[in-house]
Scaffold this motif. Structure first.
Motif, mmCIF file in Angstrom:
data_model
loop_
_atom_site.group_PDB
_atom_site.id
_atom_site.type_symbol
_atom_site.label_atom_id
_atom_site.label_comp_id
_atom_site.label_asym_id
_atom_site.label_seq_id
_atom_site.Cartn_x
_atom_site.Cartn_y
_atom_site.Cartn_z
ATOM 1 N N ARG A 1 58.340 81.121 -69.372
ATOM 2 C CA ARG A 1 57.905 82.307 -68.621
ATOM 3 C C ARG A 1 56.398 82.252 -68.390
ATOM 4 O O ARG A 1 55.922 82.502 -67.283
ATOM 5 N N ASN A 2 55.664 81.894 -69.438
ATOM 6 C CA ASN A 2 54.200 81.806 -69.309
ATOM 7 C C ASN A 2 53.757 80.754 -68.315
ATOM 8 O O ASN A 2 52.695 80.856 -67.721
ATOM 9 N N LYS A 3 54.595 79.729 -68.144
ATOM 10 C CA LYS A 3 54.256 78.677 -67.176
ATOM 11 C C LYS A 3 54.595 79.093 -65.747
ATOM 12 O O LYS A 3 54.312 78.376 -64.796
ATOM 13 N N GLY A 4 55.301 80.219 -65.625
ATOM 14 C CA GLY A 4 55.652 80.700 -64.289
ATOM 15 C C GLY A 4 56.967 80.161 -63.753
ATOM 16 O O GLY A 4 57.199 80.144 -62.545
ATOM 17 N N ILE A 5 57.833 79.713 -64.652
ATOM 18 C CA ILE A 5 59.142 79.191 -64.234
ATOM 19 C C ILE A 5 60.104 80.354 -64.008
ATOM 20 O O ILE A 5 60.212 81.249 -64.844
ATOM 21 N N GLU A 6 60.810 80.298 -62.887
ATOM 22 C CA GLU A 6 61.817 81.332 -62.589
ATOM 23 C C GLU A 6 63.010 81.183 -63.525
ATOM 24 O O GLU A 6 63.346 80.059 -63.902
ATOM 25 N N SER A 7 63.675 82.275 -63.842
ATOM 26 C CA SER A 7 64.827 82.288 -64.756
ATOM 27 C C SER A 7 64.550 81.466 -66.018
ATOM 28 O O SER A 7 65.255 80.499 -66.333
ATOM 29 N N PRO A 8 63.510 81.840 -66.776
ATOM 30 C CA PRO A 8 63.117 81.023 -67.935
ATOM 31 C C PRO A 8 64.200 80.910 -69.007
ATOM 32 O O PRO A 8 64.386 79.843 -69.592
ATOM 33 N N ARG A 9 64.933 81.989 -69.242
ATOM 34 C CA ARG A 9 65.942 81.932 -70.314
ATOM 35 C C ARG A 9 67.082 80.976 -69.937
ATOM 36 O O ARG A 9 67.527 80.173 -70.753
ATOM 37 N N LEU A 10 67.513 81.073 -68.687
ATOM 38 C CA LEU A 10 68.584 80.188 -68.224
ATOM 39 C C LEU A 10 68.155 78.725 -68.354
ATOM 40 O O LEU A 10 68.897 77.866 -68.839
#
Ligand code: GLN
Length: 287
Positions: free
Chosen positions: A16-25
């Protein structure tokens, strides 16, 4: 010791901190791959401790994803039309919207005879191999300019037992010699590079930095491959043969005009699930 649940939570935050979409998935899919589990099986294994070597691999995967490398290249595979395809950075990642072209070819040829198909720009071989699986007895030739892509395609074909039905050819369809060496087909299918030189810089970072530019950017106006394939079709497409193209946003009108001016008829355009025109089909007419 770190448990599955803790690892997922920590890595979700990292992504999430890196800006990735749908981090949990993303975190779940990467961990599931390393643990040899299905994603949903993770939910039954929340308390399972993560071993040192698993932690190391997971960290490496997360770092790659954190740099925006597409998930599929890290996992090494992607599903297309219910089949698993090996992918790496030498091939475009098969897209769900490309499955539409398979549906249209299948439905068109449920009513007519189809013996030989040419897939231009086969990449991972997803279209060619899926057609071989889905259409009885069809023979497919699949051409690509990249030897590295063809080696992935051949591996995929072996994995799906389509080796006797799909023949891979290395070559550039802009070469006259290559066109002369091709036979005549009942159907030509292609998902060619259709991003124009001017639109290419606007692509998502995952795509631009990691997927093969040669598979996407036509270094021209976005129509270079459609024009070329339609132009050579009088040499390689049987009369009454059909072309199916995947097309990009707002390209249908211009491509329909090119088809018209080369004596094609029964031009049809189909929309994808996002209501974007995505597939165009046309017949090489007898009149
Ligand atoms: N045929 C492959 C696909 O549809 C590759 C297409 C390409 O590389 N332009 O995904």
């Amino acid at each position: 010791m770190l448990t599955v649940l803790e690892a997922i939570n920590l890595s979700t935050e990292y992504l999430r901190n890196k800006g990735i979409e749908s981090p949990r998935l993303n975190a779940e899919l990467l961990l599931a791959e390393i643990l040899g589990l299905k994603r949903l099986e993770l939910y039954l294994a929340f308390d399972r401790p993560i071993q040192e070597n698993e932690k190391l691999s997971y960290r490496q995967s997360l770092q790659r994803r954190g740099k925006f490398e597409p998930l599929q290249y890290i996992l090494g595979h992607e599903e297309f039309y219910g089949l698993e395809f090996i992918v790496n950075q030498n091939v475009l990642i098969p897209r769900p919207e490309t499955e539409l072209i398979i549906d249209h070819i299948k439905s068109y040829f449920s009513k007519q005879k189809i013996e030989k198909v040419l897939d231009i720009g086969t990449g991972s071989g997803n279209i060619a191999i899926t057609l071989a699986k889905e259409i009885d007895k069809v023979q497919i030739e699949a051409i690509d300019i990249s030897a590295q892509a063809l080696s992935i395609a051949a591996e995929n074909s072996r994995n799906h037992n389509t080796e006797s039905r799909v023949r891979f050819l290395l070559g550039d369809i802009f070469s006259e010699e290559i066109v002369e060496s091709l036979s005549k087909y009942d159907c030509i299918v292609s998902n060619p590079p259709y991003i124009s030189l001017s639109d290419y810089p606007d692509l998502q970072i995952e795509v631009k930095q990691f997927e093969p530019e040669i598979a996407l950017n036509d270094k021209s106006d976005g129509y270079k491959f459609y024009r070329r394939i339609i132009e050579i079709s009088n040499r390689i497409l049987n009369l009454n043969g059909t072309i199916f193209f995947e097309i990009g946003y707002s390209q249908s009108e211009t491509i329909a005009e090119i088809f018209n001016s080369h004596g094609f008829c029964d031009i049809k355009v189909f929309k994808d699930h996002s209501n974007i025109e995505r597939v165009i089909q046309a017949v090489r007419c007898t009149h």
